[in-house]
Scaffold this active site. Sequence first.
Site, short mmCIF file in Angstrom:
data_model
loop_
_atom_site.label_atom_id
_atom_site.label_comp_id
_atom_site.label_asym_id
_atom_site.label_seq_id
_atom_site.Cartn_x
_atom_site.Cartn_y
_atom_site.Cartn_z
N GLU A 76 0.92 -1.23 0.16
CA GLU A 76 -0.06 0.11 0.15
C GLU A 76 0.84 1.08 -0.23
OE1 GLU A 76 -3.09 2.44 2.77
OE2 GLU A 76 -2.19 0.69 3.59
N ASP A 77 2.10 1.16 0.78
CA ASP A 77 2.45 2.56 1.17
C ASP A 77 4.06 2.77 0.30
OD1 ASP A 77 0.60 3.31 2.74
OD2 ASP A 77 1.37 2.48 4.46
#
Length: 693
Positions: A76-77
């Site tokens: 996600e990051d």
Amino acid sequence: MLRQYELVERVKEYDPNADEALLNRAYVYTVQKHGTQKRASGDPYFSHPVEVAGLMTDLKLDQETIVTALLHDTVEDTLATIEDVEEKFGTEVARLVDGVTKLSKIEAMPENERAAENLRKFLLAMSADLRVLLVKLADRLHNMRTLHHIKSPEKRRRIARETMDIYAPLAERVGMYEYMREMQLLAFEQLEPEAYETINNRLEVLRQSDVGQVDRIALDIKQALAADGMEVEVWGREKHPYSIWKKMAERHLPFEQVTDIMAFRVLTENPEDCYRAMGVLHRTFQFVPGRFKDYISTPKNNGYRSLHTTLFYDQSMRVEVQIRTREMHHTNEFGLAAHWAYKQGDRPDGEVGWLRDLIEIVDASHDAEELLEHTKLAIYQDRIFAFTPKGALFQLPKGATAVDFAFAVHTDLGAQTVGAKINGRHMPLRTPLGNGDVVEIIKGKNAEPQLSWLGFVVTGKARASIRRAVRLKERAEVAEIGAKLFEEIADNLPTKVGKKAIKAAVERLEMDDAEDLMFAIGAGKISDRAVMEAIVPGSSADLPAEIEQERAISIRGLTAGVGFTLAQCCHPVPGDRIVGLRRPNETVEVHAIDCLELANGVDADWVDLSWGERSHGAVGRLNVVLYNRPGTLAEMAGVFARNTANVMNLELQQRDDPFHTYCVDLEVQDLAHLTRITSALRANDAVAQADRI
């Protein structure tokens, strides 16, 4: 933060065969991928996945789960992909990481729909492998521990509310009570800061006024058991502020009347000693009738086993005592994580049934609001036990009825229910079940779920199934209304409309069939102008203004053009579960689902309703009892002001020294707003009692 070698050593302590190289690669990978990213606290971002992995080692979980915890935010990051994870760490880890990964925020969606969609996908991933849930719970717990670093109060409250509504109940549902209690406490501090501070201050006063009281009671319990030849461990603790506040809210009590603020645990060697210890304590101390629960003979669905009782200490003080073996205690505190076998075939039957119900709820829920409501109902835990005539055991929430029981046995049985026998006697379907009841469901071939059942069922599965069946029935009725409206629209066209023209209109509007078109017209989802253009392009150019009228509604579930009024008996506000009463030639009257007027029986058709997305602002009514002393009215007004509530009406109803009772009408945004105000009132020294009318 755990260093690399410390994390590896923790895993090797309980799993000497763990792949040290795999753990080292995962640690280095998350540090490299998160790089210079920072958390709100200013710490390096990779400190978060490392701490989550540390929480997993506390539970002695397998190496794949530890690696998943280290990698859970990389996709996600960072620039990492699931394919990268699969290539470097294998298919199993990649699948788990994919299940845990937080979903990207879709800015265009309303916040409640974002939360619901996250929950929907999370539940589906969790059903494939419960390790997804264990990592997710640890992820949320660590985020809650650092929540105070986030500057935005609104964001802190949103995260805290989601934690209280979803993650704490999920932790309880799988028996991870340590996680549940800490999540609730941290969320409570953000959601009810005034009540949190007030209760903490009062607990501190109690500690100062009677130093060592917990230790003294624990010693007395231990000595009573030692006198009977039993060697046990005993310790006590104060209940945390959220637990006390919840009891105050549920029982409508001020702080002074909450008697069992202290809880004690007794650990024995075997189950036989648990029952023996219970007998000794009941002979030594007077016990409170009705407060004994045996979760050893009948464990909770999450595997929780213990004996619970409440004793009178020194004639006046109530103390709660939980008696269990050491093995039970370990399982109770960490639940599923304490004994989970990661082979799919070893999954406990109770957990399979619970997950199956959740997935059924996901499929049956109509929109984000319903999904969140039904899921919360499915995972909250205050439960009773009931049996089929053949002895099969079903656990249900407290207050569950025969209809809830029928849907718990099987969805089809619930849908065909026409009656029930409880302990051999015919009883109304709305009768709440008690512990140990034997329930026989009577079914009919042509029966179907009734909308009125929504007034008394309490399980998420039952509500979702009933609403789904009712929607299908109502769809046909709305389509019939649409067909009549279509005839009016067709009268304004320059040519006669045949089946061929309708088929062409359906294709232009990208609908499935004519029934879809009629439903869209009846439900007000498509304008008259759009229908005319689809049938005869260009025909709406000279359409009179009065023909083009919107069928916008602020409450979902009403047929286009139907008016409504909010009932004055129950004062529903946005957030309440609502139902409409429809009488001939009258506007629909909107009631809260638990309105006493509905319970008394009404001569009207019920309409299943829900609030529209932009619904906000209504008048809620409170009954507030103030102590009769100077300044209490100002204190109450101060609570309203601090919570930005406008007083519409204030009436002194009763003057009975030492109390004054007021009826207060407040303009509030929604149910959550009204609940915050009620909670703040109950925590205030000036208020003896505060209840919603």
